[in-house]
Design a protein around this motif. Structure first.
Motif, PDB file in Angstrom:
ATOM      1  N   ASN A   1       1.732  -4.779   9.638  1.00  0.00           N
ATOM      2  CA  ASN A   1       0.737  -4.623   8.577  1.00  0.00           C
ATOM      3  C   ASN A   1      -0.615  -4.403   9.232  1.00  0.00           C
ATOM      4  O   ASN A   1      -1.181  -5.311   9.830  1.00  0.00           O
ATOM      5  CB  ASN A   1       0.724  -5.878   7.699  1.00  0.00           C
TER       6      ASN A   1
ATOM      7  N   GLU B   1      -0.435   2.988   3.315  1.00  0.00           N
ATOM      8  CA  GLU B   1       0.794   2.208   3.527  1.00  0.00           C
ATOM      9  C   GLU B   1       0.910   1.052   2.539  1.00  0.00           C
ATOM     10  O   GLU B   1       1.974   0.433   2.427  1.00  0.00           O
ATOM     11  CB  GLU B   1       0.826   1.661   4.971  1.00  0.00           C
TER      12      GLU B   1
ATOM     13  N   GLN C   1       6.149  -6.835   7.099  1.00  0.00           N
ATOM     14  CA  GLN C   1       4.856  -6.321   6.630  1.00  0.00           C
ATOM     15  C   GLN C   1       3.950  -7.424   6.072  1.00  0.00           C
ATOM     16  O   GLN C   1       3.076  -7.159   5.246  1.00  0.00           O
ATOM     17  CB  GLN C   1       5.059  -5.203   5.596  1.00  0.00           C
TER      18      GLN C   1
END
Ligand code: CO
Length: 645
Positions: free
Chosen positions: A150, A156, A568
């Motif tokens: 992340n 994203e 993430q």
């Protein structure tokens, strides 16, 4: 052949509350969820596994009684990324507590692993970037599906992603890691099955020297290796009933799930007719592999192989005479696929005995009388393949009451190619043009300790040299200083080499013959200092790696060092969040979390396939017994009668 080695390894029905879900139970859980909360065509099951019952249920269970069975289910909708959790009562198929879990990503599934390569290879932008590198035979491009981490990139946000690196295979079985295609990363949206973005950091020449290691590529072998046979004519010394293992005085249960792989339950030691608990549960709670190269997409390499992929999902089927040698008992593993259908990993766990040199010995200096005992150990193991690497989880039970965990790392180094003019500051050149970056493998073992019961405390033991003075006239004195770790904040500790530091886990309720509290010591054999900056995303998301010791007050939902959903994640989950409460830890039900690992500065000898490198820790009894517990191990029957007198 003893019954324990019988071919029929399928366990038809659960006989104990801690048995992993059976094939039938997995199917029933999925059916119940679909009947009550069908998400339609986008529905994917991340996990269907046993919801382990509370400790009092396990402790009160007697064979033959009804077995309480609840499944934990995590499912998600590929169409909108929403993740749901539920429990299913398997007795009546009732779905309990179905709820949406906001802002999390499920792990990367088996389905995603192949999808990533197909999606990337079909994308014209990816093809164009390869063509720029002189690569047009697209089918020979190997695309590895890394977790994305992340990094706060706006495009994203809110997607379930994989970030890829690629290699070239000059034939189907070629070792692609000898041919890194440098600087080309694709960011794949897994749910939409599309390339979100191509990150082209600039090319390097792809090294093309073949570096294959497999036997099929080799015609010259050393010719002086004679057979070494392990013979146990009377069978092994262990017995297995369902998932319960008995070996000499040790008792434990074997568990297995998609995420943690091999789990050990209710480890106890039979002592004078009494089964004394040592650990309620032991399993690898998380791991992370941070890499040290700052550029070309390599900064994103820090896989959490337990929580982001599932070390159990990726377990090997082990083979007799290769992975394990001797009289072997295998355990199969049943897992659920993304449709909720059960499938089997045959022989996922191996159980066997090994000779382990000498256990103890003494020669009487004056009479010449000799007493020596041979040691053997019981091995419970599994091996998982996660991309380029293999991880072997090996638990060893010893006759002196100690337990040793060893993580065996082998497989292939993750490689890159040096760019024109790039200095090899962040790795080792392991083959002409092939660059293996510095990295670390940091594991976290969750040890739900139960030393003679649930009421335990942790004591830090430092050794200190005393100053020269009237009480220490020859300056030789040293002693130990013990500190009780009273609360969770104060129990985040690191190894201190200069203090020869270790930690004892002591019973509040049990004492040995000398009046000392019974205990085990955690011997940190493989502490790893951290080189990722405190402000780095990996240090925030894998905060567990920054301390070798964490201790928490037991809570049934606190299982994974970096939280339930590390994929993430934005950091702070798991140990840092739970220990913020600073709960008291003295003479209560506690969990010990140990971080350890491998600091990997690659060597040319690690390529093209890496010899096994180990890391781990030991749990040694310390006052748990009142004397050496292995005095009653009988002398070996030796034709030369050299073992006694
Ligand atoms: Co490594």
């Amino acid at each position: 052949m003893p019954d324990t080695l019988a071919k029929n390894r399928v366990i038809p029905a659960p006989s104990h509350p801690l048995d992993p879900l059976t094939q039938d139970e997995i199917r029933r859980a999925a059916t119940a969820i679909r009947a009550a909360y069908d998400l339609g065509a986008g529905m994917m099951f991340e996990t269907i596994s046993l919801r382990e019952p509370e400790k009092n249920v396990v402790q009160a269970f007697r064979p033959g009684a009804p077995v309480p069975r609840v499944a934990f289910v995590c499912a998600f909708d590929r169409n909108n990324g929403k993740v749901y959790e539920a429990l299913v009562d398997l007795a009546n198929g009732k779905v309990m507590n179905w709820h949406h879990v906001p802002d999390v990503r499920p792990r990367i599934l088996i389905d995603d692993i192949n999808l990533v390569g197909e999606v990337a290879r079909a994308d014209p932008r990816f093809q164009a970037a390869l063509a720029k590198r002189g690569i047009t035979d697209i089918d020979r491009v190997q695309v590895d599906p890394w977790s994305a981490g992340n990094y706060g990139l706006p495009d994203e946000e809110g997607r379930r992603l994989s970030h890829t690196f690629c290699w070239y295979r000059s034939e189907k079985n070629d070792n692609g890691y000898a041919h890194p295609i440098e600087g080309l990363c694709a960011v794949i949206d897994l749910d939409r099955a599309e390339v979100l973005r191509i990150d082209d950091y600039g090319a390097a020449e792809t090294p093309m020297e073949n570096r294959n290691y497999a036997a099929r590529f080799r015609d010259v072998f050393r010719d002086d290796v004679k057979p070494l046979e392990i013979v146990q004519a009377d069978g092994p010394s262990f017995t297995v009933e369902g998932n319960e293992v008995r070996w000499q005085k040790w008792r434990f249960r074997v568990g297995f799930n998609a995420r943690e792989g091999l789990v050990l339950h209710t480890i106890g030691y039979e002592d004078g007719g009494r089964l004394r608990p040592v650990l309620h549960r032991a399993a690898l709670s998380e791991m992370v592999v941070p890499y040290g190269h700052p550029g070309s997409g390599h900064f994103r390499k820090n896989a959490f192989d337990v929580g982001e992929y599932g070390i159990g999902v990726l377990a090997n089927s082990l083979t007799l005479g290769c992975d394990c040698l001797g009289a072997i008992r295998y355990f199969d593993a049943w897992l659920a696929d993304s449709k909720g259908d059960p499938y089997k990993i045959e022989s996922a766990v191996c159980l066997h005995e090994e000779d382990f040199g000498i256990l103890w010995k003494h020669t009487d200096l004056f009479t010449g009388e000799v007493d020596v005992r041979r040691a053997r150990r019981l091995v419970v193991s599994s091996i998982s393949t996660i991309g380029n690497y293999e991880y072997g989880l090996f638990w060893y039970f010893h006759q002196d009451g100690s337990i040793h965990f060893e993580m065996k790392a082998t497989g292939i180094l993750n490689t890159a190619a040096l760019k024109p003019g790039e200095r090899p500051d962040y790795g080792t050149i392991v083959s002409p043009g092939v660059y293996a970056h510095y990295h670390q493998h940091i594991f976290n073992m969750r040890l739900d300790v139960a030393i003679d019961g649930e009421r335990n405390r942790v004591v830090e033991v430092d050794t200190v040299a005393l100053p020269e003075g009237p009480d220490n006239p020859y300056a030789n004195a040293f002693t130990v200083r013990e500190t009780v770790l009273k609360t969770e904040q104060g129990a985040q500790r690191n190894v201190d080499f200069n203090a020869a530091r270790f930690w004892k886990i002591l019973s509040a309720d049990s004492r040995n013959r000398m009046g000392q509290p019974t205990g085990y010591k955690l011997v940190p054999l493989s502490p790893v200092p951290i080189f990722s900056g405190a402000q780095s995303m990996v240090a925030k998301r894998a905060a567990f790696m920054t301390r070798q010791l964490w201790v928490t007050a037991y809570h049934p939902d606190e299982m994974y060092a970096a939280g339930r959903y590390p994929n993430q994640s934005s950091g702070g989950d798991g140990l840092p969040a739970w220990t913020a409460a600073d709960r008291p830890l003295v003479d209560t039900d506690i969990v010990v979390w140990h971080s350890f690992g491998l600091h990997h500065i690659p060597r040319p000898e690690d390529f093209p396939v890496q010899p096994v490198t180990t890391s781990g820790f030991t749990l040694h009894p310390v006052g748990f017994f009142s004397e050496n517990p292995a005095l009653d191990v009988p002398p070996a029957k030796s034709s030369m009668s050299c073992c006694v007198g």
